[in-house]
Design an enzyme around this catalytic site. Sequence first.
Site, PDB file in Angstrom:
ATOM      1  N   THR A   5      -0.873   7.616  -0.900  1.00  0.00           N
ATOM      2  CA  THR A   5      -2.206   7.527  -1.531  1.00  0.00           C
ATOM      3  C   THR A   5      -3.078   6.438  -0.898  1.00  0.00           C
ATOM      4  OG1 THR A   5      -1.487   5.868  -3.128  1.00  0.00           O
ATOM      5  CG2 THR A   5      -1.164   8.183  -3.743  1.00  0.00           C
ATOM      6  N   ASP A  52       5.051  -5.904   9.393  1.00  0.00           N
ATOM      7  CA  ASP A  52       6.190  -5.590  10.275  1.00  0.00           C
ATOM      8  C   ASP A  52       6.176  -6.460  11.528  1.00  0.00           C
ATOM      9  OD1 ASP A  52       7.221  -3.705   8.593  1.00  0.00           O
ATOM     10  OD2 ASP A  52       6.379  -1.985   9.644  1.00  0.00           O
ATOM     11  N   ASP A  95       1.062  -2.670  12.214  1.00  0.00           N
ATOM     12  CA  ASP A  95       1.396  -3.098  10.854  1.00  0.00           C
ATOM     13  C   ASP A  95       1.651  -4.606  10.866  1.00  0.00           C
ATOM     14  OD1 ASP A  95       3.033  -1.651   8.145  1.00  0.00           O
ATOM     15  OD2 ASP A  95       3.067  -3.800   8.534  1.00  0.00           O
ATOM     16  N   ARG A 150       0.848  -1.178   0.000  1.00  0.00           N
ATOM     17  CA  ARG A 150       0.000   0.000   0.000  1.00  0.00           C
ATOM     18  C   ARG A 150       0.886   1.230   0.000  1.00  0.00           C
ATOM     19  NH1 ARG A 150      -4.394   1.023   4.628  1.00  0.00           N
ATOM     20  NH2 ARG A 150      -2.479   1.464   5.734  1.00  0.00           N
TER      21      ARG A 150
HETATM   22  C1  PRP Z   1      -1.233  -4.452   4.545  1.00  0.00           C
HETATM   23  C2  PRP Z   1      -2.117  -5.668   4.703  1.00  0.00           C
HETATM   24  C3  PRP Z   1      -3.015  -5.582   3.492  1.00  0.00           C
HETATM   25  C4  PRP Z   1      -3.154  -4.103   3.297  1.00  0.00           C
HETATM   26  C5  PRP Z   1      -4.507  -3.685   3.765  1.00  0.00           C
HETATM   27  O1  PRP Z   1      -0.213  -4.693   3.666  1.00  0.00           O
HETATM   28  O2  PRP Z   1      -1.419  -6.852   4.807  1.00  0.00           O
HETATM   29  O3  PRP Z   1      -2.474  -6.203   2.349  1.00  0.00           O
HETATM   30  O4  PRP Z   1      -2.149  -3.460   4.074  1.00  0.00           O
HETATM   31  O5  PRP Z   1      -4.740  -2.353   3.495  1.00  0.00           O
HETATM   32  P1  PRP Z   1      -5.891  -1.868   2.528  1.00  0.00           P
HETATM   33  O6  PRP Z   1      -7.104  -2.632   2.875  1.00  0.00           O
HETATM   34  O7  PRP Z   1      -6.001  -0.399   2.859  1.00  0.00           O
HETATM   35  O8  PRP Z   1      -5.455  -2.074   1.105  1.00  0.00           O
HETATM   36  P2  PRP Z   1       0.987  -3.635   3.439  1.00  0.00           P
HETATM   37  O9  PRP Z   1       0.641  -2.668   2.364  1.00  0.00           O
HETATM   38  O10 PRP Z   1       1.361  -3.035   4.773  1.00  0.00           O
HETATM   39  O11 PRP Z   1       2.147  -4.529   2.850  1.00  0.00           O
HETATM   40  P3  PRP Z   1       3.006  -5.680   3.572  1.00  0.00           P
HETATM   41  O12 PRP Z   1       2.067  -6.838   3.804  1.00  0.00           O
HETATM   42  O13 PRP Z   1       4.047  -5.979   2.554  1.00  0.00           O
HETATM   43  O14 PRP Z   1       3.563  -5.137   4.861  1.00  0.00           O
HETATM   44  N1  URA Z   2      -2.186  -2.667   7.156  1.00  0.00           N
HETATM   45  C1  URA Z   2      -1.741  -3.076   8.360  1.00  0.00           C
HETATM   46  O1  URA Z   2      -0.795  -3.872   8.441  1.00  0.00           O
HETATM   47  N2  URA Z   2      -2.350  -2.604   9.458  1.00  0.00           N
HETATM   48  C2  URA Z   2      -3.391  -1.758   9.400  1.00  0.00           C
HETATM   49  O2  URA Z   2      -3.922  -1.350  10.452  1.00  0.00           O
HETATM   50  C3  URA Z   2      -3.843  -1.328   8.133  1.00  0.00           C
HETATM   51  C4  URA Z   2      -3.219  -1.810   7.020  1.00  0.00           C
END
Ligand code: PRP
Ligand code: URA
Length: 207
Positions: A106, A201, A198, A102
């Site tokens: 944006t 993380d 997160d 994400r």
């Molecule tokens: C997180 C999570 C989802 C997304 C959800 O991933 O695992 O994929 O955010 O957010 P949304 O519903 O607003 O799209 P992230 O972008 O943090 O990537 P990562 O899993 O690589 O840490």
């Molecule tokens: N992605 C995450 O990992 N945590 C949140 O709270 C939202 C998006």
Amino acid sequence: MAQIINHPLIDHKMTILRKKETSSMEFRQVVNEIAALMAYEVTRDLETEEVSIETPIAPTKGKMILGKKVGIVPILRAGLGMVEGFLTIVPSARVGHIGMYRDPETLKPVTYYSKLPKDVSQRLMIIVDPMLATGGSLIEAIDELKRNGATQIRAVNLLAAPEGIKAVEEAHPDVDIYVAAVDERLNEHGYIVPGLGDAGDRLFGTK
Ligand code: PRP
Ligand code: URA
């Protein structure tokens, strides 16, 4: 339609995930445990067929899952944390991967990888991702599965924001969403409140 899976074990394990002191090691373990509990519920209505077998004692009839069965699709990275738990319950499932992050400004998903089984049209495809926040990532992942021919799609998320559920339901009303909990709202950075932080993380110990 979104469905909350209610179970005391899931509630207990979700509280462990939410606690900020929980280590990555325990977080990983508990995410997989919840994923396994949710897999049981999400596959509850799989079709079966009657088959004739022989036990060591006598011939009998039993039930086996009908057709091409299940595909699991984690959204990278955080979705990876749920794969092992799912495979504990459905060991023969094929596993596809969709890589997405994400954009922090944006909040829109950026897709960087997609590798799916060839026969997605014949499988129940289950997308797994711990977090459903704005819904952008899940909507995009469903789009990608549909572009590849999938017709039977479900999503499994540990934690969702009401905004995200609404967005996915509007974009893809045919997809059932299973969640362990729905929280209050998103904050200005698109994080679920109170949430668990997160997920990627916390699973992988990055920041
Ligand atoms: C997180 C999570 C989802 C997304 C959800 O991933 O695992 O994929 O955010 O957010 P949304 O519903 O607003 O799209 P992230 O972008 O943090 O990537 P990562 O899993 O690589 O840490
Ligand atoms: N992605 C995450 O990992 N945590 C949140 O709270 C939202 C998006």
